[in-house]
Scaffold this motif. Structure first.
Motif, PDB file in Angstrom:
ATOM      1  N   PHE A 281       0.823  -1.201   0.000  1.00  0.00           N
ATOM      2  CA  PHE A 281       0.000   0.000   0.000  1.00  0.00           C
ATOM      3  C   PHE A 281       0.860   1.255   0.000  1.00  0.00           C
ATOM      4  O   PHE A 281       1.782   1.402   0.791  1.00  0.00           O
ATOM      5  CB  PHE A 281      -0.941   0.025   1.200  1.00  0.00           C
ATOM      6  N   ASN A 282       0.525   2.148  -0.907  1.00  0.00           N
ATOM      7  CA  ASN A 282       1.195   3.435  -1.010  1.00  0.00           C
ATOM      8  C   ASN A 282       0.203   4.371  -1.675  1.00  0.00           C
ATOM      9  O   ASN A 282      -0.134   4.203  -2.846  1.00  0.00           O
ATOM     10  CB  ASN A 282       2.469   3.304  -1.846  1.00  0.00           C
ATOM     11  N   SER A 283      -0.271   5.348  -0.947  1.00  0.00           N
ATOM     12  CA  SER A 283      -1.286   6.243  -1.504  1.00  0.00           C
ATOM     13  C   SER A 283      -0.775   7.042  -2.701  1.00  0.00           C
ATOM     14  O   SER A 283      -1.559   7.550  -3.488  1.00  0.00           O
ATOM     15  CB  SER A 283      -1.821   7.181  -0.421  1.00  0.00           C
ATOM     16  N   ASP A 284       0.539   7.111  -2.870  1.00  0.00           N
ATOM     17  CA  ASP A 284       1.094   7.807  -4.025  1.00  0.00           C
ATOM     18  C   ASP A 284       0.894   7.029  -5.328  1.00  0.00           C
ATOM     19  O   ASP A 284       1.109   7.574  -6.407  1.00  0.00           O
ATOM     20  CB  ASP A 284       2.592   8.077  -3.832  1.00  0.00           C
ATOM     21  N   LEU A 285       0.499   5.759  -5.233  1.00  0.00           N
ATOM     22  CA  LEU A 285       0.275   4.967  -6.441  1.00  0.00           C
ATOM     23  C   LEU A 285      -1.065   5.277  -7.105  1.00  0.00           C
ATOM     24  O   LEU A 285      -1.297   4.897  -8.245  1.00  0.00           O
ATOM     25  CB  LEU A 285       0.362   3.467  -6.128  1.00  0.00           C
TER      26      LEU A 285
ATOM     27  N   ASN B 182      -2.218  -5.356   4.146  1.00  0.00           N
ATOM     28  CA  ASN B 182      -2.076  -4.665   2.872  1.00  0.00           C
ATOM     29  C   ASN B 182      -3.345  -4.795   2.028  1.00  0.00           C
ATOM     30  O   ASN B 182      -3.834  -3.821   1.461  1.00  0.00           O
ATOM     31  CB  ASN B 182      -0.871  -5.231   2.111  1.00  0.00           C
TER      32      ASN B 182
ATOM     33  N   TRP C 151      -5.814  -1.625   0.871  1.00  0.00           N
ATOM     34  CA  TRP C 151      -6.192  -1.293  -0.503  1.00  0.00           C
ATOM     35  C   TRP C 151      -7.702  -1.333  -0.694  1.00  0.00           C
ATOM     36  O   TRP C 151      -8.275  -0.460  -1.341  1.00  0.00           O
ATOM     37  CB  TRP C 151      -5.528  -2.243  -1.500  1.00  0.00           C
TER      38      TRP C 151
END
Length: 102
Positions: A13-17, A62, A66
């Motif tokens: 998880f990475n909100s920048d994606l 994770n 998402w």
């Protein structure tokens, strides 16, 4: 009943994606969008996960992150959280409460 595995292709998880589509709406990475669509179309959700260090394994966390970000597809769905047995005396009883509240 259809069983769908959603964690194999999900990035960590990475909100920048998230990107922004032409309509100004957030667009998830392809694997995330596919997982969210599968869960959105389901009548109920079952999460099967081993216990890890008295909690939820990072991979399970994770998936939940998402699915619940930018339009929570888990909200309002009947859900079942199941764990595997561990060699500890208490089995999975320590990690399941954490998973239920994630």
């Amino acid at each position: 009943m259809e069983i769908i595995t959603v964690d194999n292709d999900l990035p960590m998880f990475n909100s920048d994606l998230w990107t922004v589509g032409e309509d100004g709406q957030p667009v998830a990475p392809a694997a995330v969008a596919a997982a969210k669509e599968a869960v959105r179309g389901a009548d109920a959700v079952a999460i099967f996960s081993p216990e890890y260090n008295y909690g939820v394994p990072p991979v399970t966390s994770n998936v939940i992150a998402w699915l619940s970000n930018q339009g929570n597809v888990l909200a309002g769905k009947p859900a079942r959280v199941c764990s595997t047995l561990s060699p500890a005396r208490v089995g999975p009883s320590e990690g399941l409460p954490v998973a239920r509240t994630s």
